[in-house]
Design a protein around this motif. Structure first.
Motif, PDB file in Angstrom:
ATOM      1  N   ARG A 146      -4.998   5.522  -8.821  1.00  0.00           N
ATOM      2  CA  ARG A 146      -5.828   4.710  -9.708  1.00  0.00           C
ATOM      3  C   ARG A 146      -5.489   3.234  -9.562  1.00  0.00           C
ATOM      4  NH1 ARG A 146      -6.463   6.716 -15.770  1.00  0.00           N
ATOM      5  NH2 ARG A 146      -7.569   8.330 -14.606  1.00  0.00           N
ATOM      6  N   LEU A 147      -4.202   2.917  -9.435  1.00  0.00           N
ATOM      7  CA  LEU A 147      -3.787   1.530  -9.255  1.00  0.00           C
ATOM      8  C   LEU A 147      -4.361   0.954  -7.981  1.00  0.00           C
ATOM      9  CD1 LEU A 147      -2.110  -0.968 -10.026  1.00  0.00           C
ATOM     10  CD2 LEU A 147      -0.162   0.093  -8.867  1.00  0.00           C
ATOM     11  N   TYR A 148      -4.348   1.726  -6.907  1.00  0.00           N
ATOM     12  CA  TYR A 148      -4.878   1.245  -5.633  1.00  0.00           C
ATOM     13  C   TYR A 148      -6.371   0.922  -5.731  1.00  0.00           C
ATOM     14  CZ  TYR A 148      -0.685   2.125  -2.855  1.00  0.00           C
ATOM     15  OH  TYR A 148       0.580   2.065  -2.319  1.00  0.00           O
ATOM     16  N   SER A 149      -7.100   1.698  -6.538  1.00  0.00           N
ATOM     17  CA  SER A 149      -8.531   1.422  -6.695  1.00  0.00           C
ATOM     18  C   SER A 149      -8.744   0.103  -7.427  1.00  0.00           C
ATOM     19  CB  SER A 149      -9.213   2.565  -7.452  1.00  0.00           C
ATOM     20  OG  SER A 149      -8.775   2.622  -8.802  1.00  0.00           O
ATOM     21  N   ILE A 150      -7.853  -0.219  -8.380  1.00  0.00           N
ATOM     22  CA  ILE A 150      -7.938  -1.498  -9.104  1.00  0.00           C
ATOM     23  C   ILE A 150      -7.566  -2.649  -8.172  1.00  0.00           C
ATOM     24  CG2 ILE A 150      -7.105  -2.832 -11.080  1.00  0.00           C
ATOM     25  CD1 ILE A 150      -6.412  -0.109 -12.399  1.00  0.00           C
ATOM     26  N   ILE A 151      -6.541  -2.440  -7.356  1.00  0.00           N
ATOM     27  CA  ILE A 151      -6.130  -3.469  -6.392  1.00  0.00           C
ATOM     28  C   ILE A 151      -7.254  -3.742  -5.399  1.00  0.00           C
ATOM     29  CG2 ILE A 151      -4.532  -4.011  -4.514  1.00  0.00           C
ATOM     30  CD1 ILE A 151      -2.393  -2.424  -6.024  1.00  0.00           C
ATOM     31  N   GLU A 152      -7.904  -2.681  -4.956  1.00  0.00           N
ATOM     32  CA  GLU A 152      -9.027  -2.851  -4.025  1.00  0.00           C
ATOM     33  C   GLU A 152     -10.151  -3.656  -4.677  1.00  0.00           C
ATOM     34  OE1 GLU A 152     -11.804  -0.159  -1.026  1.00  0.00           O
ATOM     35  OE2 GLU A 152     -10.711   0.813  -2.659  1.00  0.00           O
ATOM     36  N   LYS A 153     -10.388  -3.403  -5.957  1.00  0.00           N
ATOM     37  CA  LYS A 153     -11.421  -4.158  -6.689  1.00  0.00           C
ATOM     38  C   LYS A 153     -11.035  -5.634  -6.770  1.00  0.00           C
ATOM     39  CE  LYS A 153     -13.306  -2.155 -10.189  1.00  0.00           C
ATOM     40  NZ  LYS A 153     -13.493  -1.543 -11.525  1.00  0.00           N
ATOM     41  N   LEU A 154      -9.742  -5.904  -7.002  1.00  0.00           N
ATOM     42  CA  LEU A 154      -9.284  -7.291  -7.056  1.00  0.00           C
ATOM     43  C   LEU A 154      -9.495  -7.981  -5.719  1.00  0.00           C
ATOM     44  CD1 LEU A 154      -7.965  -9.609  -8.584  1.00  0.00           C
ATOM     45  CD2 LEU A 154      -5.722  -8.672  -7.949  1.00  0.00           C
ATOM     46  N   SER A 203      -1.594  -6.425 -15.293  1.00  0.00           N
ATOM     47  CA  SER A 203      -1.690  -7.707 -14.580  1.00  0.00           C
ATOM     48  C   SER A 203      -2.850  -7.686 -13.593  1.00  0.00           C
ATOM     49  CB  SER A 203      -0.382  -8.003 -13.838  1.00  0.00           C
ATOM     50  OG  SER A 203       0.703  -8.107 -14.726  1.00  0.00           O
ATOM     51  N   THR A 204      -2.959  -6.599 -12.849  1.00  0.00           N
ATOM     52  CA  THR A 204      -4.030  -6.488 -11.849  1.00  0.00           C
ATOM     53  C   THR A 204      -5.392  -6.468 -12.514  1.00  0.00           C
ATOM     54  OG1 THR A 204      -2.500  -5.171 -10.514  1.00  0.00           O
ATOM     55  CG2 THR A 204      -4.802  -5.202  -9.829  1.00  0.00           C
ATOM     56  N   ARG A 205      -5.516  -5.676 -13.590  1.00  0.00           N
ATOM     57  CA  ARG A 205      -6.786  -5.600 -14.316  1.00  0.00           C
ATOM     58  C   ARG A 205      -7.157  -6.954 -14.916  1.00  0.00           C
ATOM     59  NH1 ARG A 205      -7.933   0.017 -16.260  1.00  0.00           N
ATOM     60  NH2 ARG A 205      -6.325   1.395 -15.400  1.00  0.00           N
ATOM     61  N   ALA A 206      -6.143  -7.667 -15.455  1.00  0.00           N
ATOM     62  CA  ALA A 206      -6.406  -8.980 -16.062  1.00  0.00           C
ATOM     63  C   ALA A 206      -6.874  -9.972 -15.001  1.00  0.00           C
ATOM     64  CB  ALA A 206      -5.155  -9.495 -16.763  1.00  0.00           C
ATOM     65  N   LEU A 218       1.157  -7.756  -4.472  1.00  0.00           N
ATOM     66  CA  LEU A 218       0.787  -6.404  -4.875  1.00  0.00           C
ATOM     67  C   LEU A 218       1.096  -5.401  -3.763  1.00  0.00           C
ATOM     68  CD1 LEU A 218      -2.637  -7.073  -6.641  1.00  0.00           C
ATOM     69  CD2 LEU A 218      -0.606  -6.076  -7.718  1.00  0.00           C
ATOM     70  N   PRO A 219       1.188  -4.109  -4.128  1.00  0.00           N
ATOM     71  CA  PRO A 219       1.407  -3.080  -3.105  1.00  0.00           C
ATOM     72  C   PRO A 219       0.348  -3.153  -2.015  1.00  0.00           C
ATOM     73  CG  PRO A 219       1.641  -2.132  -5.291  1.00  0.00           C
ATOM     74  CD  PRO A 219       1.150  -3.542  -5.481  1.00  0.00           C
ATOM     75  N   ASN A 220       0.761  -2.947  -0.791  1.00  0.00           N
ATOM     76  CA  ASN A 220      -0.134  -2.989   0.365  1.00  0.00           C
ATOM     77  C   ASN A 220      -1.011  -1.745   0.385  1.00  0.00           C
ATOM     78  OD1 ASN A 220      -1.349  -3.071   2.889  1.00  0.00           O
ATOM     79  ND2 ASN A 220       0.477  -3.906   3.888  1.00  0.00           N
ATOM     80  N   LEU A 221      -2.313  -1.945   0.398  1.00  0.00           N
ATOM     81  CA  LEU A 221      -3.239  -0.809   0.376  1.00  0.00           C
ATOM     82  C   LEU A 221      -3.117   0.063   1.617  1.00  0.00           C
ATOM     83  CD1 LEU A 221      -6.444  -2.582  -1.004  1.00  0.00           C
ATOM     84  CD2 LEU A 221      -4.934  -1.032  -2.242  1.00  0.00           C
ATOM     85  N   GLU A 222      -2.606  -0.513   2.693  1.00  0.00           N
ATOM     86  CA  GLU A 222      -2.525   0.233   3.949  1.00  0.00           C
ATOM     87  C   GLU A 222      -1.154   0.873   4.164  1.00  0.00           C
ATOM     88  OE1 GLU A 222      -3.613  -2.474   7.005  1.00  0.00           O
ATOM     89  OE2 GLU A 222      -5.673  -2.724   6.297  1.00  0.00           O
ATOM     90  N   ALA A 223      -0.213   0.620   3.255  1.00  0.00           N
ATOM     91  CA  ALA A 223       1.130   1.194   3.396  1.00  0.00           C
ATOM     92  C   ALA A 223       1.247   2.451   2.544  1.00  0.00           C
ATOM     93  CB  ALA A 223       2.179   0.173   2.971  1.00  0.00           C
ATOM     94  N   SER A 224       1.797   3.503   3.111  1.00  0.00           N
ATOM     95  CA  SER A 224       1.926   4.771   2.394  1.00  0.00           C
ATOM     96  C   SER A 224       3.323   4.987   1.831  1.00  0.00           C
ATOM     97  CB  SER A 224       1.576   5.935   3.335  1.00  0.00           C
ATOM     98  OG  SER A 224       2.434   5.918   4.472  1.00  0.00           O
ATOM     99  N   ASN A 225       4.267   4.100   2.190  1.00  0.00           N
ATOM    100  CA  ASN A 225       5.653   4.288   1.764  1.00  0.00           C
ATOM    101  C   ASN A 225       6.118   3.183   0.829  1.00  0.00           C
ATOM    102  OD1 ASN A 225       5.527   2.331   3.706  1.00  0.00           O
ATOM    103  ND2 ASN A 225       7.446   2.901   4.725  1.00  0.00           N
ATOM    104  N   GLU A 226       5.195   2.602   0.043  1.00  0.00           N
ATOM    105  CA  GLU A 226       5.531   1.519  -0.877  1.00  0.00           C
ATOM    106  C   GLU A 226       6.456   2.047  -1.968  1.00  0.00           C
ATOM    107  OE1 GLU A 226       5.137  -2.453  -1.239  1.00  0.00           O
ATOM    108  OE2 GLU A 226       3.379  -1.513  -0.372  1.00  0.00           O
ATOM    109  N   ARG A 227       7.532   1.314  -2.278  1.00  0.00           N
ATOM    110  CA  ARG A 227       8.467   1.723  -3.321  1.00  0.00           C
ATOM    111  C   ARG A 227       8.343   0.785  -4.515  1.00  0.00           C
ATOM    112  NH1 ARG A 227      14.391   1.887  -1.418  1.00  0.00           N
ATOM    113  NH2 ARG A 227      13.924  -0.337  -1.098  1.00  0.00           N
ATOM    114  N   TRP A 228       8.436   1.354  -5.725  1.00  0.00           N
ATOM    115  CA  TRP A 228       8.326   0.535  -6.930  1.00  0.00           C
ATOM    116  C   TRP A 228       9.381  -0.560  -6.953  1.00  0.00           C
ATOM    117  CZ3 TRP A 228       4.361   0.017  -9.882  1.00  0.00           C
ATOM    118  CH2 TRP A 228       3.476   1.072 -10.071  1.00  0.00           C
TER     119      TRP A 228
END
Length: 284
Positions: free
Chosen positions: A3-11, A226-229, A56-66
Motif C-alpha cells: 500500500r505504501l508503494y502505491s502512495i509513493i508511486e502516486k507522489l 508524510s508521503t500522503r501529506a 523514500l523507499p526505491n520502488l524498484e528495490a525489493s530488499n529495502e529495509r526500514w
C-alpha cells in the motif's frame, strides 16, 4: 509495504506534473509581483517534494529495509512543504487588494532584513560591512512603508511595535490557513507530528527506532502520513498555481488536471485512520 508503494508511486506522478509546470522546466518569466512570489514558493514546494522522493523507499528495490529509511528527514521536509504552501496561499491565493498584497510583501521583507542583521551581528561581522548596509537600507525602506500604510494605522500599538521590531512575518497565524481538504485541527496535528522529527528529543528519537508496532504514530505510519501529506499539498499547490498562471495550465492534459483535482480534494487522514484500524483488528 504494498500500500505504501502505491502512495509513493502516486507522489511520483504528482511530482512529475508539478515539475513540468515549474520554472525548473518551463523557463516562462513572470509578469507581476504576485506571480513572481508564486513562482518562487511553488518552486520551493516542488524541490522539497523532489527531496522527499529521493529519500523514500526505491520502488524498484525489493530488499529495502526500514532501518535504512531516514523517516525523520522525510517528515521534516514534509513540514517544509506544508509551510511553503501556507505562505503561498497567504501571499498569492488569498483574495487581496493590491494595497494589502503590498503590505504583506513589505512585512515579510522587513522581517527578513531584521533577521539577517541579527544573524550578521551574531556571526561577528562588522556592522558597517556591505551586507549589513544593504539590509539596513531595506529595513529603513520597509519601516517607512509599513508605518504609512492604512493597514498599519488600524493595528493596536503592541502589534505595531512587534511588527517594527521584526518579530512577526505574517499578519495571520499560518496554522489557521486551511487547505480545503483536511480540517485545521488535523493540519495542526500533522504539523506538530512532523515538527518532532526536526528534534532529537522527546519524540524525534522514536522516528529512528520505530516507536512500537502498535503505535499509530510509529515510524511506518509516520512515513505513510508524510508521503500522503506531500501528495495532498503538492496537488493543492499545482491546482492553485495554474489558477494564478493560467498559461501553465495549458501545459497539462485534461487527464492530468482531473488527477490533480481529485488528489487535492482527498481527505487522506480519514483513509489513513481506516488503515490503522484494519491493522489493529489483525493484531487483535
Amino acid at each position: 509495504m504494498t500500500r505504501l508503494y502505491s502512495i509513493i508511486e502516486k507522489l511520483h506522478n504528482v511530482y512529475e506534473i508539478g515539475y513540468k509546470i515549474s520554472i525548473l522546466e518551463t523557463g516562462i518569466n513572470c509578469t507581476t509581483n504576485r506571480t513572481y512570489y508564486g513562482e518562487m514558493l511553488f518552486t520551493k514546494i516542488v524541490q522539497h517534494t523532489g527531496s522527499v522522493i529521493r529519500l523514500l523507499p526505491n520502488l524498484e528495490a525489493s530488499n529495502e529495509r526500514w532501518i535504512d529509511i531516514d523517516v525523520s528527514s522525510i517528515a521534516s521536509l514534509t513540514r517544509d512543504v506544508m509551510e511553503a504552501f501556507s505562505v503561498f496561499k497567504y501571499i498569492c491565493i488569498d483574495k487581496l487588494s493590491e494595497e494589502e498584497f503590498e503590505f504583506r510583501i513589505h512585512l515579510l521583507s522587513h522581517h527578513q532584513s531584521c533577521d539577517m542583521l541579527k544573524i550578521i551581528e551574531l556571526l561577528g561581522f562588522d556592522s558597517d560591512n556591505s551586507t549589513s548596509s544593504f539590509y539596513k537600507w531595506i529595513k529603513q525602506c520597509t519601516s517607512l512603508y509599513l508605518t504609512q500604510s492604512n493597514f498599519y494605522q488600524n493595528l493596536d500599538n503592541k502589534l505595531k511595535q512587534r511588527l517594527l521590531k521584526g518579530d512577526k512575518a505574517f499578519l495571520r497565524n499560518l496554522s489557521e490557513i486551511s487547505n480545503d481538504s483536511i480540517g485545521v485541527e488535523a493540519q495542526s496535528a500533522l504539523y506538530r507530528l512532523f515538527s518532532t522529527s526536526t528534534h532529537s528529543f522527546p519524540l524525534g528519537i522514536q522516528n529512528v527506532t520505530g516507536g512500537g508496532s502498535n503505535n499509530p504514530l510509529n515510524k511506518q505510519h509516520l512515513l505513510s502520513l508524510s508521503t500522503r501529506a506531500c501528495v495532498l499539498y503538492l496537488s493543492l499547490s499545482i491546482r492553485n498555481y495554474i489558477r494564478l498562471r493560467w498559461r501553465h495550465g495549458k501545459l497539462l492534459t485534461d487527464e492530468e488536471k482531473s488527477f490533480i483535482h481529485i488528489e487535492s480534494k482527498r481527505n487522506f487522514i480519514e483513509e489513513w485512520i481506516l488503515t490503522v484500524k484494519e491493522q489493529e483488528r489483525i493484531l487483535c
